[in-house]
Design an enzyme around this catalytic site. Structure first.
Site, PDB file in Angstrom:
ATOM      1  N   GLU A 240       0.934  -1.245  -0.151  1.00  0.00           N
ATOM      2  CA  GLU A 240       0.136   0.105  -0.108  1.00  0.00           C
ATOM      3  C   GLU A 240       0.858   1.357  -0.105  1.00  0.00           C
ATOM      4  O   GLU A 240       0.570   2.297   0.665  1.00  0.00           O
ATOM      5  CB  GLU A 240      -0.999  -0.140   1.357  1.00  0.00           C
ATOM      6  CG  GLU A 240      -1.632  -1.323   1.332  1.00  0.00           C
ATOM      7  CD  GLU A 240      -3.065  -1.231   2.468  1.00  0.00           C
ATOM      8  OE1 GLU A 240      -3.787  -1.246   2.150  1.00  0.00           O
ATOM      9  OE2 GLU A 240      -2.557  -0.874   3.711  1.00  0.00           O
TER      10      GLU A 240
ATOM     11  N   CYS B  31     -11.118   1.439   6.057  1.00  0.00           N
ATOM     12  CA  CYS B  31     -10.264   2.748   6.452  1.00  0.00           C
ATOM     13  C   CYS B  31     -10.980   3.950   5.519  1.00  0.00           C
ATOM     14  O   CYS B  31     -11.191   5.041   6.045  1.00  0.00           O
ATOM     15  CB  CYS B  31      -8.821   2.648   6.299  1.00  0.00           C
ATOM     16  SG  CYS B  31      -8.219   1.750   4.893  1.00  0.00           S
TER      17      CYS B  31
HETATM   18  O1  FUB Z   1      -4.026   0.107   8.690  1.00  0.00           O
HETATM   19  C1  FUB Z   1      -4.937   1.115   8.629  1.00  0.00           C
HETATM   20  C2  FUB Z   1      -5.325   1.338   7.562  1.00  0.00           C
HETATM   21  O2  FUB Z   1      -5.887   0.266   6.698  1.00  0.00           O
HETATM   22  C3  FUB Z   1      -4.291   1.936   6.531  1.00  0.00           C
HETATM   23  O3  FUB Z   1      -4.182   3.384   6.969  1.00  0.00           O
HETATM   24  C4  FUB Z   1      -4.547   1.658   5.218  1.00  0.00           C
HETATM   25  O4  FUB Z   1      -3.818   1.505   4.430  1.00  0.00           O
HETATM   26  C5  FUB Z   1      -5.389   0.377   5.420  1.00  0.00           C
HETATM   27  O5  FUB Z   1      -3.927  -0.672   5.327  1.00  0.00           O
HETATM   28 ZN    ZN Z   2      -8.061   3.839   3.246  1.00  0.00          ZN
END
Ligand code: FUB
Ligand code: ZN
Length: 614
Positions: free
Chosen positions: A316, A400
């Site tokens: 990510e 999220c």
């Molecule tokens: O880990 C918490 C949130 O979920 C992150 O900010 C996003 O990238 C997703 O992985």
């Molecule tokens: Zn997100």
């Protein structure tokens, strides 16, 4: 920049909880959303749909379709299962924060009662030592604080933000008190002379600075700074002996030595926000120098034309400079929100409009694509090309992004105006009204559909003040007048991207701005291999894209060249009403729509970068 508190202010901070928000030593202070009334053809419906649809989706998911609220109920009882992901508490806090912002804009006793009900459940889930996290409470408290990746401080940070938002709107401090007890718990355990700790997902830092702002208690600022300083010194660790990559966690070097952006995109953004927030009080030039380098790296080498960042799916996050594939772009919605949050802070610290130019790019493209026309579906991943198989979803296991949209859109008013010593900044062009220091400014515009903006001042008594209006970097031809008198200057004569109008303002004064919005044909940096021989279409701040549904015959063969002519019109029947761009090519007419509006009709392919014949 000076140090953060005068002795008198520090003394007041000790005796009064609410009254003495310490002043940040930065040239531009925000005018927060609750001081701004938005009345805008583009943004009002957007805010309304989040209030009327998105919030209900979030509440339904949190209460009925997933176990998120049940986790709090179980934690309060001290028995039952934890369901979902270990950081799911954060979605409840983020939705609550959005609900609080929405209450500020539109008081609603039913929604407020829902907030109170959730807060009661949160308070009941807090342990006697102040700890609150439903995952560890239900899976084994003996394992808490053993793994940097388990998001305990991330969840706490989102709780603090929600608590402050709700306290700000209602004056109710129950969740604020819960938050303070959780912070006290963390500060008992970690800190100078105590245990070391690196939060694997940043967020707590910026939240602690907010808590400092609300309470005036400097210990929160100090703890934020201490946590930031822990990074890059070998203190980060996971529970098991898994090899881990400190770069992913922004933990490979001390933060002021960071040179290039690496690792996870959202984590980086939240860290940079925290650093800027701390620097606003401490004047830490080392933080600002590092942030400046990181900003150049991201904007010049690692950002998509949509303002999206972080292309790699498995981390990510980021890869090499100029590695910006389109169909495989990850560009998480939260990362674009992070870009808005960080660039806003950088503008506050520097009074430079270049940060708002990037904020605007991420906002109108990377963030807004995250939500559907109706407000009930969300993108987590925002690619710049699709083969017709990528669609917004009602929710995600890792949710999220929907919960971030839910708290972000209702507070978009934060980003429109700023205040300096004797300056009023107009950063975004949104129909709105605010009053600063006795002067009311009312903005009327159809932005982003066209570039006409009218600003009208009302004030009881004439006032000397500098009005600073951002001249967007995308705009090469513009004009400005005050009460009909031309005040246009060359771009070189702008003050860090702002047209500075220093004068005595009188009641009824009018500033008229015209930003020409021709269709622009943009090419990428030649080092971006994926975009070689391609062009993207922009108009104003908006990136446009081709969807198969509008171009059934020409989508695959679409080809632009120097002879292509463009026109643009508003189509009130399309995706709730959007501006479209028509390209007259040799093979026929191509129809482009704003990128944020894609995937709202039938499933079909989409692309931002279109072949171009030299
Ligand atoms: O880990 C918490 C949130 O979920 C992150 O900010 C996003 O990238 C997703 O992985
Ligand atoms: Zn997100």
């Amino acid at each position: 920049m000076k140090n953060y508190l005068t002795p008198i202010a520090a003394a007041l901070a000790l005796v009064s909880f609410d009254s003495c928000a310490p002043k940040e030593e930065k040239p531009v202070q925000p005018v927060i959303f609750s001081e701004v009334t938005i009345n805008d053809a583009f943004w009002t419906p957007m805010i309304d749909k989040v209030k009327n649809v998105t919030m209900d989706v979030c509440i339904d998911q949190i209460e009925n379709k997933t176990g998120r609220i049940r986790n709090f109920e179980n934690a309060a009882k001290g028995r039952g299962e934890h369901s979902g992901i270990f950081f799911d508490d954060s979605d409840v806090y983020k939705a609550l924060e959005g609900m609080a912002y929405s209450l500020k804009n539109n008081p609603d006793p039913v929604l407020e009662a829902k907030c109170d009900e959730w807060i009661d459940k949160m308070a009941a889930a807090q342990q006697s030592d102040g700890y609150i996290n439903t995952f560890y409470t239900l899976t084994g408290l003996e394992n808490r604080w053993s793994d940097m990746d388990k998001h305990e401080m991330y969840c706490a940070g989102h709780m603090i933000e929600a608590a402050i938002a709700y306290y700000d709107v209602t004056g109710k401090r129950k969740l604020l008190d819960v938050s303070k007890r959780m912070v006290a718990h963390m500060m008992d355990k970690f800190g100078p002379g105590k245990e070391d700790w690196v939060p694997g997902h940043e967020e707590i830092e910026l939240a602690l600075v907010k808590l400092f702002r609300v309470t005036g208690e400097k210990k929160y600022l100090d703890f934020a700074q201490w946590l930031i300083e822990e990074r890059g010194r070998g203190y980060g660790h996971l529970a098991d002996a898994k090899p881990w990559n400190p770069m992913y966690y922004q933990d490979e070097v001390p933060v002021r030595d960071l040179q290039k952006i690496t690792g996870h995109a959202v984590r980086s953004m939240y860290l940079f926000c925290g650093m800027a927030d701390v620097a606003a009080y401490t004047g830490d030039q080392g933080y600002m120098d590092a942030l400046d380098k990181l900003w150049h790296n991201i904007v010049e080498c690692k950002m998509y034309i949509t303002g999206g960042i972080g292309h790699i799916n498995h981390s990510e996050g980021f890869s090499e400079d100029f590695d910006l594939p389109n169909a495989d772009a990850y560009c998480e919605t939260c990362a674009s929100i992070g870009m808005v949050l960080w660039n806003w802070r950088m503008n506050g610290m520097t009074a430079d409009a270049k940060y708002i130019d990037i904020l605007e790019r991420s906002l109108y493209n990377g963030v807004l694509s995250g939500i559907s026309e109706k407000g009930d579906k969300f993108f987590y991943v925002n690619p710049l090309e699709s083969y017709g198989d990528h669609h917004r979803q009602e929710w995600y296991g890792c949710a999220c992004c929907p919960s971030n949209i839910c708290r972000f859109i209702p507070s978009v008013g934060n980003y429109i105006y700023g205040v300096g010593d004797n300056e009023l900044y107009v950063n975004l062009f949104v129909g709105s009204k605010t009053t600063v220091d006795g002067m009311t400014i009312e903005q009327v515009t159809d932005y982003p559909w066209n570039g006409n903006v009218e600003l009208t001042m009302s004030l009881p008594r004439s006032k000397e003040r500098t009005l600073k209006v951002r001249i967007p970097s995308w705009c090469s031809s513009w004009s400005a007048s005050v009460n009909g008198e031309d005040v246009t200057v060359s771009r070189e004569a702008l003050d860090h991207g702002y047209l500075a109008l220093a004068r005595k303002w009188n009641d009824g004064d009018k500033v008229t701005l015209t930003f020409d919005m021709p269709v622009r044909v943009e090419s990428a940096d030649p080092r971006v291999k994926e975009d070689l021989g391609k062009r993207a279409i922009m108009r104003g701040p908006l990136v446009f894209c081709l969807e198969g549904v509008d171009n059934p015959d020409l989508y695959d063969s679409a080809l632009l060249n120097a002879e292509t002519t463009f026109s643009s019109q508003f189509d009130s029947d399309l995706v709730g009403g959007v501006q479209t761009v028509c390209a007259a090519t040799q093979a026929g007419e191509l129809k482009f729509i704003p990128y944020f509006a894609w995937d709202n009709r039938e499933a079909c392919p989409m692309k931002v970068w279109v072949n171009y014949a030299e």
